[in-house]
Design a protein around this motif. Structure first.
Motif, PDB file in Angstrom:
ATOM      1  N   HIS A 171      13.512  21.014  39.267  1.00 25.02           N
ATOM      2  CA  HIS A 171      13.686  21.974  40.430  1.00 25.02           C
ATOM      3  C   HIS A 171      13.612  21.059  41.775  1.00 25.02           C
ATOM      4  O   HIS A 171      13.181  19.959  41.961  1.00 25.02           O
ATOM      5  N   HIS A 173      17.136  24.959  33.347  1.00 23.39           N
ATOM      6  CA  HIS A 173      16.391  25.129  34.975  1.00 23.39           C
ATOM      7  C   HIS A 173      16.650  23.977  35.546  1.00 23.39           C
ATOM      8  O   HIS A 173      16.866  22.929  35.120  1.00 23.39           O
ATOM      9  N   GLY A 174      16.535  23.899  36.925  1.00 28.40           N
ATOM     10  CA  GLY A 174      16.795  22.858  37.830  1.00 28.40           C
ATOM     11  C   GLY A 174      18.284  22.440  37.715  1.00 28.40           C
ATOM     12  O   GLY A 174      18.171  20.978  37.793  1.00 28.40           O
TER      13      GLY A 174
END
Length: 306
Positions: free
Chosen positions: A179, A209-210
């Motif tokens: 992130h 994610h990220g």
């Protein structure tokens, strides 16, 4: 077009072998930029709202997201990103979300399974899809250290075991992303072999994610306009393309929007310091976010899939 669940949108992506963006929104301008980009490119999307966004604006951001989603002509899911508790997941379900994430990845496996199963049982009863997460994304600004890889990244064995026990609809896995704007030093190393291994053993759609790319030209604009973005680096476009080919279906993007909007606002205030109209100040932020989102949708190959 009616609201859809995250699972409905991602199952179509899985079958079509393309990715769908989950774009984080905090306010009206960001929501409009996301929706305008989706309509222009004819892309399905997930409007993602974090617990932090809920604390910032309470139900107002939910009302905005739901209103835009219900008026859309493309498939949209309103999604809770990183729900930290059963209670917030239930609040989101009661207030119209069609997709929720329960994130207990920081807990031991037994706790993660138990809490995910608890949310799944409640959400499935009302037709809301559930995303879970296992593995740990690299901490902000940290470098992937090979000797720590197995302790950080998700394994195929644990992914298969977790999904069989927890019953989630989609699974976020740790494969080398992080992130925030500082995802490592140099080009972050994404473990594509691990993605393929997990996809071979888990039938549900996978989530990355990220995944912000942190465009260096936009970073340079922020810095030129007086901002500070030290060591900002993101995920290479080629790695996103390869991840989708290996089995990723949902790609989360938040930081790219923040950097793009910051560039637009900083440049305007630098070049036209006399402007005090908030609408004029926020307009370039909306335009810059829309441009970045369109580029991401084209990269994910979701354009034209609505």
């Amino acid at each position: 077009m009616a609201l859809q669940t995250g699972l409905e949108i991602l199952q179509a992506a899985q079958a079509g072998k393309y990715g769908v963006g989950a774009f984080n929104t905090d306010n009206l301008e960001t929501t409009l930029a996301i929706m305008e980009a989706a309509e222009e490119t004819r892309s399905p999307i997930l409007l993602a709202i974090t617990a932090g966004a809920l604390k910032y604006s309470s139900k107002r951001i939910v009302d905005i997201a739901l209103a835009e989603a219900r008026n859309a002509t493309v498939p949209v899911a309103v999604h809770l990103d990183h729900g930290e508790s059963f209670e917030i997941c239930m609040w989101c379900i009661r207030n119209g979300f069609t997709s929720i994430m329960i994130d207990k990845s920081h807990e031991d496996e037994a706790t993660n399974i138990r809490e995910t199963r608890r949310v799944v049982d409640a959400a499935s009863a009302v037709g809301v899809s559930v995303e879970a997460e296992i593995g740990r994304l690299v901490e902000l600004g940290a470098e992937v250290i090979i000797s720590e890889e197995n302790a950080t990244l998700t394994t195929a064995e644990e992914a298969e075991r977790f999904m069989a026990a927890a019953g989630a609809d989609t699974l976020a896995i740790a494969v080398g992303t992080a992130h925030g704007p500082n995802k490592g030093r140099g080009r972050p190393e994404i473990n594509h072999k691990r993605i393929a291994e997990i996809a071979a053993r888990v039938s549900q759609p996978l989530v990355m994610h990220g995944a912000s790319s942190i465009p260096q030209d936009v970073v340079a604009r922020v810095i030129d306009a007086g901002g500070v973005l030290k060591d900002a680096v993101g995920i290479h476009d080629d790695d996103i393309t390869q991840a989708i080919a290996s089995g990723m279906c949902k790609v989360n993007v938040g930081t790219d929007l923040r950097i793009a909007s910051t560039a637009g606002v900083r440049e305007l205030l630098r070049d036209k310091p006399e402007i005090i109209d908030l609408r004029k100040i926020l307009e370039p932020a909306r335009n810059e976010m829309r441009r970045v989102i369109i580029n991401k949708m084209n990269l994910l190959q979701s354009s034209g899939k609505a």
